[in-house]
Each structure stands twice: as structure tokens, then as C-alpha cells.
Write a protein that holds these residues in place. Structure first.
Motif, PDB file in Angstrom:
ATOM      1  N   ASN A 107      48.903  33.914  32.207  1.00  0.00           N
ATOM      2  CA  ASN A 107      49.355  33.061  33.302  1.00  0.00           C
ATOM      3  C   ASN A 107      48.654  31.719  33.156  1.00  0.00           C
ATOM      4  OD1 ASN A 107      50.964  34.990  34.618  1.00  0.00           O
ATOM      5  ND2 ASN A 107      49.189  35.868  35.640  1.00  0.00           N
ATOM      6  N   GLY A 108      49.389  30.636  33.331  1.00  0.00           N
ATOM      7  CA  GLY A 108      48.781  29.314  33.203  1.00  0.00           C
ATOM      8  C   GLY A 108      48.746  28.577  34.525  1.00  0.00           C
ATOM      9  N   PHE A 109      47.629  27.896  34.822  1.00  0.00           N
ATOM     10  CA  PHE A 109      47.468  27.094  36.030  1.00  0.00           C
ATOM     11  C   PHE A 109      47.068  25.691  35.589  1.00  0.00           C
ATOM     12  CE2 PHE A 109      46.479  31.501  36.844  1.00  0.00           C
ATOM     13  CZ  PHE A 109      47.239  31.796  37.957  1.00  0.00           C
ATOM     14  N   ILE A 110      47.980  24.724  35.810  1.00  0.00           N
ATOM     15  CA  ILE A 110      47.810  23.391  35.248  1.00  0.00           C
ATOM     16  C   ILE A 110      47.878  22.338  36.357  1.00  0.00           C
ATOM     17  CG2 ILE A 110      48.623  21.757  33.507  1.00  0.00           C
ATOM     18  CD1 ILE A 110      47.793  24.467  32.359  1.00  0.00           C
ATOM     19  N   ASN A 111      46.957  21.380  36.303  1.00  0.00           N
ATOM     20  CA  ASN A 111      47.013  20.206  37.183  1.00  0.00           C
ATOM     21  C   ASN A 111      46.568  19.005  36.357  1.00  0.00           C
ATOM     22  OD1 ASN A 111      46.552  18.126  39.069  1.00  0.00           O
ATOM     23  ND2 ASN A 111      46.181  19.631  40.690  1.00  0.00           N
ATOM     24  N   LEU A 112      47.529  18.174  35.948  1.00  0.00           N
ATOM     25  CA  LEU A 112      47.216  17.051  35.073  1.00  0.00           C
ATOM     26  C   LEU A 112      46.457  15.944  35.799  1.00  0.00           C
ATOM     27  CD1 LEU A 112      50.487  16.669  32.964  1.00  0.00           C
ATOM     28  CD2 LEU A 112      48.369  17.835  32.359  1.00  0.00           C
ATOM     29  N   ALA A 113      46.511  15.931  37.121  1.00  0.00           N
ATOM     30  CA  ALA A 113      45.838  14.877  37.875  1.00  0.00           C
ATOM     31  C   ALA A 113      44.326  15.050  37.860  1.00  0.00           C
ATOM     32  CB  ALA A 113      46.359  14.846  39.308  1.00  0.00           C
ATOM     33  N   LEU A 114      43.814  16.259  37.665  1.00  0.00           N
ATOM     34  CA  LEU A 114      42.367  16.484  37.757  1.00  0.00           C
ATOM     35  C   LEU A 114      41.577  16.068  36.514  1.00  0.00           C
ATOM     36  CD1 LEU A 114      42.349  19.855  39.734  1.00  0.00           C
ATOM     37  CD2 LEU A 114      41.962  17.548  40.578  1.00  0.00           C
ATOM     38  N   PRO A 115      41.881  16.438  35.288  1.00  0.00           N
ATOM     39  CA  PRO A 115      42.870  17.455  34.858  1.00  0.00           C
ATOM     40  C   PRO A 115      42.243  18.841  34.882  1.00  0.00           C
ATOM     41  CG  PRO A 115      41.913  16.426  32.945  1.00  0.00           C
ATOM     42  CD  PRO A 115      41.248  15.764  34.132  1.00  0.00           C
ATOM     43  N   PHE A 116      43.106  19.860  35.038  1.00  0.00           N
ATOM     44  CA  PHE A 116      42.634  21.247  35.069  1.00  0.00           C
ATOM     45  C   PHE A 116      43.594  22.107  34.274  1.00  0.00           C
ATOM     46  CE2 PHE A 116      42.994  25.512  36.908  1.00  0.00           C
ATOM     47  CZ  PHE A 116      41.702  25.969  36.710  1.00  0.00           C
ATOM     48  N   PHE A 117      43.039  22.925  33.381  1.00  0.00           N
ATOM     49  CA  PHE A 117      43.822  23.870  32.595  1.00  0.00           C
ATOM     50  C   PHE A 117      43.146  25.233  32.711  1.00  0.00           C
ATOM     51  CE2 PHE A 117      44.232  19.700  30.798  1.00  0.00           C
ATOM     52  CZ  PHE A 117      45.576  19.568  30.501  1.00  0.00           C
ATOM     53  N   GLY A 118      43.823  26.177  33.351  1.00  0.00           N
ATOM     54  CA  GLY A 118      43.252  27.511  33.505  1.00  0.00           C
ATOM     55  C   GLY A 118      44.245  28.577  33.100  1.00  0.00           C
ATOM     56  N   PHE A 119      43.713  29.647  32.475  1.00  0.00           N
ATOM     57  CA  PHE A 119      44.577  30.739  32.031  1.00  0.00           C
ATOM     58  C   PHE A 119      43.968  32.068  32.458  1.00  0.00           C
ATOM     59  CE2 PHE A 119      45.333  27.218  29.200  1.00  0.00           C
ATOM     60  CZ  PHE A 119      46.718  27.174  29.127  1.00  0.00           C
ATOM     61  N   SER A 120      44.819  32.996  32.823  1.00  0.00           N
ATOM     62  CA  SER A 120      44.345  34.318  33.225  1.00  0.00           C
ATOM     63  C   SER A 120      45.297  35.373  32.694  1.00  0.00           C
ATOM     64  CB  SER A 120      44.257  34.422  34.754  1.00  0.00           C
ATOM     65  OG  SER A 120      45.556  34.370  35.329  1.00  0.00           O
ATOM     66  N   GLU A 121      44.809  36.592  32.619  1.00  0.00           N
ATOM     67  CA  GLU A 121      45.644  37.704  32.165  1.00  0.00           C
ATOM     68  C   GLU A 121      46.414  38.282  33.341  1.00  0.00           C
ATOM     69  OE1 GLU A 121      43.007  40.439  30.387  1.00  0.00           O
ATOM     70  OE2 GLU A 121      42.540  39.173  28.651  1.00  0.00           O
ATOM     71  N   PRO A 122      47.716  38.516  33.187  1.00  0.00           N
ATOM     72  CA  PRO A 122      48.493  39.123  34.279  1.00  0.00           C
ATOM     73  C   PRO A 122      48.076  40.563  34.506  1.00  0.00           C
ATOM     74  CG  PRO A 122      49.812  39.019  32.280  1.00  0.00           C
ATOM     75  CD  PRO A 122      48.531  38.279  31.980  1.00  0.00           C
ATOM     76  N   ILE A 123      48.239  41.026  35.724  1.00  0.00           N
ATOM     77  CA  ILE A 123      47.909  42.413  36.030  1.00  0.00           C
ATOM     78  C   ILE A 123      49.175  43.258  35.929  1.00  0.00           C
ATOM     79  CG2 ILE A 123      45.981  41.818  37.523  1.00  0.00           C
ATOM     80  CD1 ILE A 123      47.793  42.278  39.925  1.00  0.00           C
ATOM     81  N   PRO A 124      49.049  44.509  35.536  1.00  0.00           N
ATOM     82  CA  PRO A 124      50.240  45.373  35.442  1.00  0.00           C
ATOM     83  C   PRO A 124      50.889  45.540  36.808  1.00  0.00           C
ATOM     84  CG  PRO A 124      48.333  46.369  34.349  1.00  0.00           C
ATOM     85  CD  PRO A 124      47.819  45.213  35.146  1.00  0.00           C
ATOM     86  N   PRO A 125      52.198  45.740  36.865  1.00  0.00           N
ATOM     87  CA  PRO A 125      52.866  45.954  38.147  1.00  0.00           C
ATOM     88  C   PRO A 125      52.422  47.267  38.786  1.00  0.00           C
ATOM     89  CG  PRO A 125      54.367  46.414  36.335  1.00  0.00           C
ATOM     90  CD  PRO A 125      53.138  45.823  35.733  1.00  0.00           C
ATOM     91  N   VAL A 126      52.453  47.286  40.103  1.00  0.00           N
ATOM     92  CA  VAL A 126      52.066  48.488  40.845  1.00  0.00           C
ATOM     93  C   VAL A 126      53.085  49.600  40.585  1.00  0.00           C
ATOM     94  CG1 VAL A 126      51.674  49.474  43.131  1.00  0.00           C
ATOM     95  CG2 VAL A 126      50.943  47.132  42.633  1.00  0.00           C
ATOM     96  N   LYS A 127      52.585  50.794  40.285  1.00  0.00           N
ATOM     97  CA  LYS A 127      53.467  51.930  40.024  1.00  0.00           C
ATOM     98  C   LYS A 127      53.615  52.786  41.280  1.00  0.00           C
ATOM     99  CE  LYS A 127      52.549  52.330  35.053  1.00  0.00           C
ATOM    100  NZ  LYS A 127      52.103  53.217  33.953  1.00  0.00           N
ATOM    101  N   THR A 128      54.845  53.140  41.566  1.00  0.00           N
ATOM    102  CA  THR A 128      55.145  54.006  42.699  1.00  0.00           C
ATOM    103  C   THR A 128      55.567  55.362  42.162  1.00  0.00           C
ATOM    104  OG1 THR A 128      55.892  52.130  44.044  1.00  0.00           O
ATOM    105  CG2 THR A 128      56.569  54.336  44.743  1.00  0.00           C
ATOM    106  N   LYS A 129      54.948  56.407  42.679  1.00  0.00           N
ATOM    107  CA  LYS A 129      55.275  57.763  42.216  1.00  0.00           C
ATOM    108  C   LYS A 129      56.029  58.496  43.310  1.00  0.00           C
ATOM    109  CE  LYS A 129      53.237  61.909  40.136  1.00  0.00           C
ATOM    110  NZ  LYS A 129      54.140  61.851  38.975  1.00  0.00           N
ATOM    111  N   CYS A 130      57.130  59.105  42.914  1.00  0.00           N
ATOM    112  CA  CYS A 130      57.931  59.884  43.852  1.00  0.00           C
ATOM    113  C   CYS A 130      58.391  61.149  43.157  1.00  0.00           C
ATOM    114  CB  CYS A 130      59.127  59.061  44.339  1.00  0.00           C
ATOM    115  SG  CYS A 130      60.215  59.963  45.448  1.00  0.00           S
TER     116      CYS A 130
END
Length: 240
Positions: free
Chosen positions: A111-134
Motif C-alpha cells: 500500500n502506498g501513501f504519498i503526499n508530494l507537498a511535504l514530501p512524504f512517501f510511505g509504504f506498508s504491507e496489506p493485511i489479509p481479508p477477514v475470513k468468515t467461517k460458516c
């Protein structure tokens, strides 16, 4: 099926190792040169996206007019975000090996978080989707129940009861309610034998658009104890 066709297409693609050392050369956009097929590609891609959102498609001439009035966004956040999206797309395209096995994990993507005005460049790993068990099934919000033919409402209700041990209490398509367990006996008797395409037309007064192959249904379900259960959307192929 579409899934089999896509899988076969992915497997037929050359191995990424074969492209070692290959250099890509950017192509300058030129709308007035018909030999480069730039306008043909933009017309096809934009009309595919338009069909997904119910937007009226445009012909090639109108596409050329629109493309000629677009001011390029060269040094802005737009171009940066486009580049980052394409990097993730390369990962997605290369996520399946030639034998059809997935070779990437969730943390390979960013995941990328960008703000060119600051400038700021941040990246993070996405989390797996929540699993529903039925019962014996497990799914996420990215999953769906797919039916490859235009089933009747009764068949849909029976399949959920027999396969997933769930009772359908409501079925809707967009803003239209197709089924509810509290409907009158007369209304239920008329709707249960209907196929999904017929049901949509009966309730909305409109045919399923000719370009629409799959109809998406949202449902509410209860388990054997009467507890609400969240399930993925249902996709029904009404053209098969």
C-alpha cells in the motif's frame, strides 16, 4: 468458463525469466496516427470500464475528440499513483506460475501513501481479508458464490439450504428487493419458479442489459440457530 479461459491465458504467457535484460521504450501518444492503434486501445479499454459502471459507450471518433482535449498530468500525484498502481499490476500478472500455482504472498504487495507537498512517501504491507467461517465453508469479502447458469429463485434457496445449511431470508439486486421470506404466499408462488433474469425484469420492469453476462445478488441468511450470517455476493450467469 471464464475462469478456465483466464487460467489458460496466464499459463500460456512466457516465463518472466525470459525477459531478463529486456528494456521497455515509452511510446509517445499520437491520436492522429491510426497505424499505432493508440485510439483503438483507448476506445476498447474505456468502453469496457464504462460497461462496468453503466456508462454509455463512445465510438472511436468521439474517443479521439475527448483524448485530444486531455491535458497530460506529467509531474503530479496522478502520474506517481499511476506508476505505483502499474508496479502492483505487474506483481498480480506474475503471481501465477506456468503450472497454475500462486507464487506470491499478500506481503509481496504494498500500500502506498504519498503526499508530494511535504514530501512524504510511505509504504506498508496489506493485511489479509477477514475470513468468515460458516459450517464447513470459509470465505472472505473477495469471494463470491458463482452459478454458471440462469437458475430459478427456488433452486437458489434450495442450494443454500442443502449445500451451506443456510436459509435465505432476503435476496436483492441493486436497490430492488427480489425475495423476502415475509412476502405473501401469492407473491412467493409467482416468484419462486422464475429464473434470475426473469425475476429482475419482473421486479424492475427492465430487461437485464444485453452486455451484462453476470447478475450480482446480495443476500441475507440465517443459520440453523436463527443467527444472521454474512456471506459473499452471488453471481449468476444469465447468458449461459
Amino acid at each position: 468458463s471464464d475462469a478456465d479461459g483466464l487460467s489458460a491465458l496466464v499459463v500460456s504467457m512466457p516465463d518472466p525469466a525470459e525477459f531478463a535484460g529486456v528494456r521497455l521504450a515509452p511510446a509517445d501518444f499520437e491520436k492522429d496516427d491510426d497505424s499505432n492503434f493508440h485510439i483503438d486501445f483507448i476506445t476498447a479499454a474505456s468502453n469496457l470500464r464504462a460497461s462496468n459502471y453503466g456508462i454509455e459507450p463512445e465510438d472511436r471518433f468521439r474517443t479521439k475528440q475527448i483524448a485530444g482535449k486531455i491535458i497530460p498530468a506529467i509531474a503530479t500525484t496522478t502520474s506517481l499513483v499511476t506508476g505505483l498502481v502499474c508496479l502492483e499490476l505487474y506483481k498480480l500478472i506474475g503471481s501465477v506460475s506456468r503450472d497454475g500455482q500462486t507464487v506470491r504472498k499478500v506481503d509481496d504487495y504494498k500500500n502506498g501513501f504519498i503526499n508530494l507537498a511535504l514530501p512524504f512517501f510511505g509504504f506498508s504491507e496489506p493485511i489479509p481479508p477477514v475470513k468468515t467461517k460458516c459450517n464447513d465453508s470459509e470465505f472472505t469479502e473477495w469471494d463470491s458464490f458463482d452459478y454458471d447458469h440462469d437458475i430459478t429463485l427456488q433452486e437458489l434457496i434450495d442450494d443454500f439450504e442443502n449445500t451451506h445449511k443456510l436459509e435465505l431470508t432476503m435476496v436483492s439486486s441493486g436497490v430492488s428487493m427480489l425475495y423476502a421470506s415475509f412476502y405473501s404466499k401469492k407473491k412467493l408462488e409467482s416468484r419462486l419458479p422464475m429464473k434470475v433474469s426473469e425475476l429482475v425484469k419482473s421486479v424492475t420492469g427492465k430487461d437485464v442489459p444485453a452486455h451484462t453476462k453476470w447478475v450480482m445478488l446480495d443476500v441475507c441468511c440465517e443459520d440453523a440457530e436463527g443467527e444472521d450470517v454474512e456471506v459473499p455476493a452471488i453471481h449468476v450467469n444469465v447468458r449461459n
